[in-house]
Design a protein around this motif. Sequence first.
Motif, PDB file in Angstrom:
ATOM      1  N   GLN A 144       1.861   6.772  -6.756  1.00  0.00           N
ATOM      2  CA  GLN A 144       0.793   7.782  -7.114  1.00  0.00           C
ATOM      3  C   GLN A 144       1.119   9.155  -6.965  1.00  0.00           C
ATOM      4  O   GLN A 144       0.662  10.033  -7.823  1.00  0.00           O
ATOM      5  N   LYS A 145       2.152   9.370  -6.083  1.00  0.00           N
ATOM      6  CA  LYS A 145       2.525  10.831  -5.850  1.00  0.00           C
ATOM      7  C   LYS A 145       3.505  10.948  -7.075  1.00  0.00           C
ATOM      8  O   LYS A 145       3.481  12.519  -7.403  1.00  0.00           O
ATOM      9  N   LYS A 192       0.754   4.038  -2.978  1.00  0.00           N
ATOM     10  CA  LYS A 192       0.530   5.611  -2.748  1.00  0.00           C
ATOM     11  C   LYS A 192       1.721   6.558  -2.895  1.00  0.00           C
ATOM     12  O   LYS A 192       1.744   7.561  -3.370  1.00  0.00           O
ATOM     13  N   ASP A 212       1.040  -1.221  -0.112  1.00  0.00           N
ATOM     14  CA  ASP A 212       0.218  -0.006   0.009  1.00  0.00           C
ATOM     15  C   ASP A 212       0.745   1.267  -0.107  1.00  0.00           C
ATOM     16  O   ASP A 212       0.474   2.114  -0.642  1.00  0.00           O
ATOM     17  N   GLN A 213       1.822   1.279   0.905  1.00  0.00           N
ATOM     18  CA  GLN A 213       3.023   2.244   0.772  1.00  0.00           C
ATOM     19  C   GLN A 213       3.296   2.657  -0.706  1.00  0.00           C
ATOM     20  O   GLN A 213       3.697   3.530  -1.184  1.00  0.00           O
TER      21      GLN A 213
END
Length: 285
Positions: A185-186, A182, A178-179
Amino acid sequence: MAIAHTRASMQYGMDQEKDAEIVYRAHLAGETPSEVTKEFKIVQDTNARCQKNTLSFVLSPTVEDGKKLSVKKLEELTGRFVKQMKLQEHQAMAFVHRDKNHLHVHLYVNRIGFDGKAYNDSYIGKHSQLAAEKVAKEMHLTTTREVQQVKQQSLLHIRALIKQQHLKTLQTRPKTVDQYIKRMQKQGVKVIPVINKSKQLQGFRFTYKSHNLKGSAVHREMSGGKILQAISYNNAKGLKLSKDNTLKIVNQAVTLNANLAASIAKKVAKHVIKKAIDTGIGIGY
């Protein structure tokens, strides 16, 4: 391809909602789909053994080329294609559709010749591609090969960008999937876990702008297994898997196949041992 539903196809070709217009005709007197189908059938009845007795083609110039092609030029293009396919002595009708930005021509040809013989449709897809390529060159239009080459060059650039963001993200040492998702995505890259019906993780897809690629297509180091291994290195005990090799990703439990789970555990074990050796743990004098 060879088809059996001649009338339905003709009706689609002549659909006025698609701004349809006849751009080519050969050996036909009829104007409507019904009339043309009847003329096709008269000849097709001379060969009762052939069921798929109509040939259907779609001729699709590039968007830019399509803007420059008049009805007369489309007639020339279609006629050249028919000749390249050696179908000039068969009944045929073609319609242009302009309902979308990408102009295209639907061509229907009677597979049965006036001699009652059926046109050989073996490898017709490949033959039609070669014929279209030759016609495009003759008319100084963009060929499929040229379009593919441009796409390949663009794709090389996109792959390099996605891989670059992947490496940057790994440098931040994400400890969970998940990290990783995310942080990617950034960086402007959307990571999509690929999960089958059995809730088993198959890998990851990467979306960047209008491109959507599976990890291994970006780079061999971006397969599902390689990414999970890389994330595992950031944890002293690797990724937290349950007894049945289940891992939580984006609020849902997914299963890793036994080989992948064993591979991750093995890689992590090697990493821990190497780290211990490098730091002198367990070495006596």
